[in-house]
Design a protein around this motif. Structure first.
Motif, mmCIF file in Angstrom:
data_model
loop_
_atom_site.group_PDB
_atom_site.id
_atom_site.type_symbol
_atom_site.label_atom_id
_atom_site.label_comp_id
_atom_site.label_asym_id
_atom_site.label_seq_id
_atom_site.Cartn_x
_atom_site.Cartn_y
_atom_site.Cartn_z
ATOM 1 N N SER A 127 0.837 -1.214 0.000
ATOM 2 C CA SER A 127 0.000 0.000 0.000
ATOM 3 C C SER A 127 0.868 1.258 0.000
ATOM 4 C CB SER A 127 -0.958 -0.001 1.200
ATOM 5 O OG SER A 127 -1.812 -1.128 1.172
ATOM 6 N N HIS A 128 1.964 1.187 -0.726
ATOM 7 C CA HIS A 128 2.881 2.325 -0.896
ATOM 8 C C HIS A 128 2.970 2.632 -2.395
ATOM 9 C CE1 HIS A 128 3.871 1.915 3.275
ATOM 10 N NE2 HIS A 128 4.879 2.757 3.217
ATOM 11 N N ARG A 129 2.172 3.580 -2.836
ATOM 12 C CA ARG A 129 2.099 3.934 -4.257
ATOM 13 C C ARG A 129 3.038 5.101 -4.552
ATOM 14 N NH1 ARG A 129 -1.684 3.061 -8.093
ATOM 15 N NH2 ARG A 129 -3.152 2.287 -6.527
ATOM 16 N N VAL A 130 4.015 4.860 -5.399
ATOM 17 C CA VAL A 130 4.934 5.926 -5.795
ATOM 18 C C VAL A 130 4.211 6.869 -6.758
ATOM 19 C CG1 VAL A 130 7.054 6.443 -7.075
ATOM 20 C CG2 VAL A 130 7.007 4.561 -5.418
ATOM 21 N N VAL A 131 4.238 8.167 -6.447
ATOM 22 C CA VAL A 131 3.539 9.153 -7.271
ATOM 23 C C VAL A 131 4.497 10.106 -7.975
ATOM 24 C CG1 VAL A 131 1.408 9.042 -5.928
ATOM 25 C CG2 VAL A 131 3.199 10.658 -5.251
ATOM 26 N N LYS A 132 5.746 10.179 -7.515
ATOM 27 C CA LYS A 132 6.704 11.074 -8.139
ATOM 28 C C LYS A 132 8.117 10.613 -7.802
ATOM 29 C CE LYS A 132 7.517 16.015 -8.950
ATOM 30 N NZ LYS A 132 7.213 15.868 -10.388
ATOM 31 N N ILE A 133 9.040 10.828 -8.735
ATOM 32 C CA ILE A 133 10.448 10.503 -8.489
ATOM 33 C C ILE A 133 11.314 11.709 -8.801
ATOM 34 C CG2 ILE A 133 10.038 8.082 -9.061
ATOM 35 C CD1 ILE A 133 11.593 8.566 -11.666
ATOM 36 N N GLY A 134 12.524 11.728 -8.242
ATOM 37 C CA GLY A 134 13.451 12.811 -8.516
ATOM 38 C C GLY A 134 14.870 12.389 -8.179
ATOM 39 N N LYS A 139 21.750 11.769 -4.715
ATOM 40 C CA LYS A 139 20.761 10.761 -4.341
ATOM 41 C C LYS A 139 19.579 10.785 -5.298
ATOM 42 C CE LYS A 139 18.592 13.994 -1.083
ATOM 43 N NZ LYS A 139 19.492 15.126 -1.483
ATOM 44 N N ALA A 140 18.742 9.758 -5.172
ATOM 45 C CA ALA A 140 17.455 9.695 -5.864
ATOM 46 C C ALA A 140 16.369 9.554 -4.808
ATOM 47 C CB ALA A 140 17.420 8.511 -6.826
ATOM 48 N N TRP A 141 15.156 9.917 -5.150
ATOM 49 C CA TRP A 141 14.081 9.827 -4.158
ATOM 50 C C TRP A 141 12.738 9.549 -4.839
ATOM 51 C CZ3 TRP A 141 16.493 14.557 -5.193
ATOM 52 C CH2 TRP A 141 15.705 15.505 -5.845
ATOM 53 N N VAL A 142 11.808 9.100 -4.022
ATOM 54 C CA VAL A 142 10.426 8.875 -4.468
ATOM 55 C C VAL A 142 9.474 9.500 -3.457
ATOM 56 C CG1 VAL A 142 10.873 6.760 -5.767
ATOM 57 C CG2 VAL A 142 10.399 6.604 -3.330
ATOM 58 N N ASP A 143 8.413 10.084 -3.952
ATOM 59 C CA ASP A 143 7.309 10.505 -3.097
ATOM 60 C C ASP A 143 6.259 9.418 -3.144
ATOM 61 O OD1 ASP A 143 8.576 12.876 -2.467
ATOM 62 O OD2 ASP A 143 7.571 14.023 -4.040
ATOM 63 N N ILE A 144 5.799 9.006 -1.973
ATOM 64 C CA ILE A 144 4.970 7.810 -1.858
ATOM 65 C C ILE A 144 3.642 8.143 -1.190
ATOM 66 C CG2 ILE A 144 4.938 5.415 -1.082
ATOM 67 C CD1 ILE A 144 8.023 5.935 -0.404
ATOM 68 N N GLU A 145 2.570 7.683 -1.793
ATOM 69 C CA GLU A 145 1.243 7.800 -1.186
ATOM 70 C C GLU A 145 1.021 6.572 -0.316
ATOM 71 O OE1 GLU A 145 -2.665 7.025 -3.359
ATOM 72 O OE2 GLU A 145 -2.466 9.211 -3.489
ATOM 73 N N THR A 146 0.894 6.785 1.004
ATOM 74 C CA THR A 146 0.716 5.693 1.956
ATOM 75 C C THR A 146 -0.598 5.890 2.695
ATOM 76 O OG1 THR A 146 1.687 6.710 3.926
ATOM 77 C CG2 THR A 146 3.223 5.836 2.283
ATOM 78 N N PRO A 147 -1.053 4.885 3.451
ATOM 79 C CA PRO A 147 -2.282 5.065 4.247
ATOM 80 C C PRO A 147 -2.166 6.214 5.252
ATOM 81 C CG PRO A 147 -1.750 2.736 4.051
ATOM 82 C CD PRO A 147 -0.578 3.489 3.485
#
Length: 206
Positions: A127-134, A139-147
């Motif tokens: 239940s961790h949906r990645v919505v954006k990366i950068g 480094k690299a990163w992801v923004d994640i939609e979680t509960p």
């Protein structure tokens, strides 16, 4: 630069195998999946020699053989059983390690998940949906939609194993993915079929 952490987007078979390979090198692996659990659709069922080689590298081939079937051959037939084409596999040497294996993809996923849970540096988050990366120079990163809301995770690399509607691919290339569109329509679906596999010991009907 030594790799310390890799974020893998998608905890299907590809993501799980990659996670295993990385974790066994001592790399911290964070696997993120939008689903709440493993995909239970059977989808693929057989894995040819190149895939068997990767399964061995991940340390799971013996378990795949134990839970699945090593066929002596296979064939395509019409609905009335008329033979179309086939391939004999029993001509391979007995000690050839990468023979085709048969195990529905949902069962393979369970097996891979069992193995990755034994790796102390691997963590699967459902239940961790990645919505954006950068990324930047460090480094690299992801923004994640979680509960619990949107969170950010960082690592040395982000690897997309998130399938046909890949967020990672869309973020990197936009809606126009660079590649080739085949001049043909191919439809893939889950269908319950009747087929027989002949192993060394018995005939298996699925």
């Amino acid at each position: 630069m030594a790799i310390k952490k890799v974020i893998v987007v998608g905890a299907g078979p590809s993501g799980l195998i990659l996670g295993l390979l990385l974790a066994k090198q001592g790399i911290e692996v964070e696997l993120l999946d939008a689903g709440a659990q493993l995909d239970d659709q059977p989808r693929a069922a057989h894995y040819a020699s190149p895939a068997a080689y990767e399964l061995e590298r991940a340390g799971v081939l013996d378990d795949v053989k134990a839970r699945g079937i090593t066929p002596k051959g296979f064939a395509w037939r019409k609905m009335d059983t008329t033979f179309i084409a086939g391939m004999k596999l029993d001509v391979l040497p007995d000690d050839y390690p990468y023979k085709m294996q048969v195990l529905p993809l949902d069962r393979l996923g369970v097996l891979l998940y069992e193995h990755i849970q034994r790796q102390p540096t691997a963590h699967v988050k459902w239940s961790h949906r990645v919505v954006k990366i950068g990324q930047d120079q460090e480094k690299a990163w992801v923004d994640i939609e979680t509960p619990e809301g949107i969170v950010r995770s960082e690592g040395d690399y982000v690897i997309g194993c998130d399938g046909a509607s890949s967020t990672v691919r869309r973020e990197l290339f936009g809606p126009e993915y660079p590649g080739e569109t085949l001049d043909a329509q191919i439809v893939a679906t889950n269908v319950r079929m009747s087929f027989s596999f002949h192993s060394n010991n018995a005939t298996h009907d699925e």
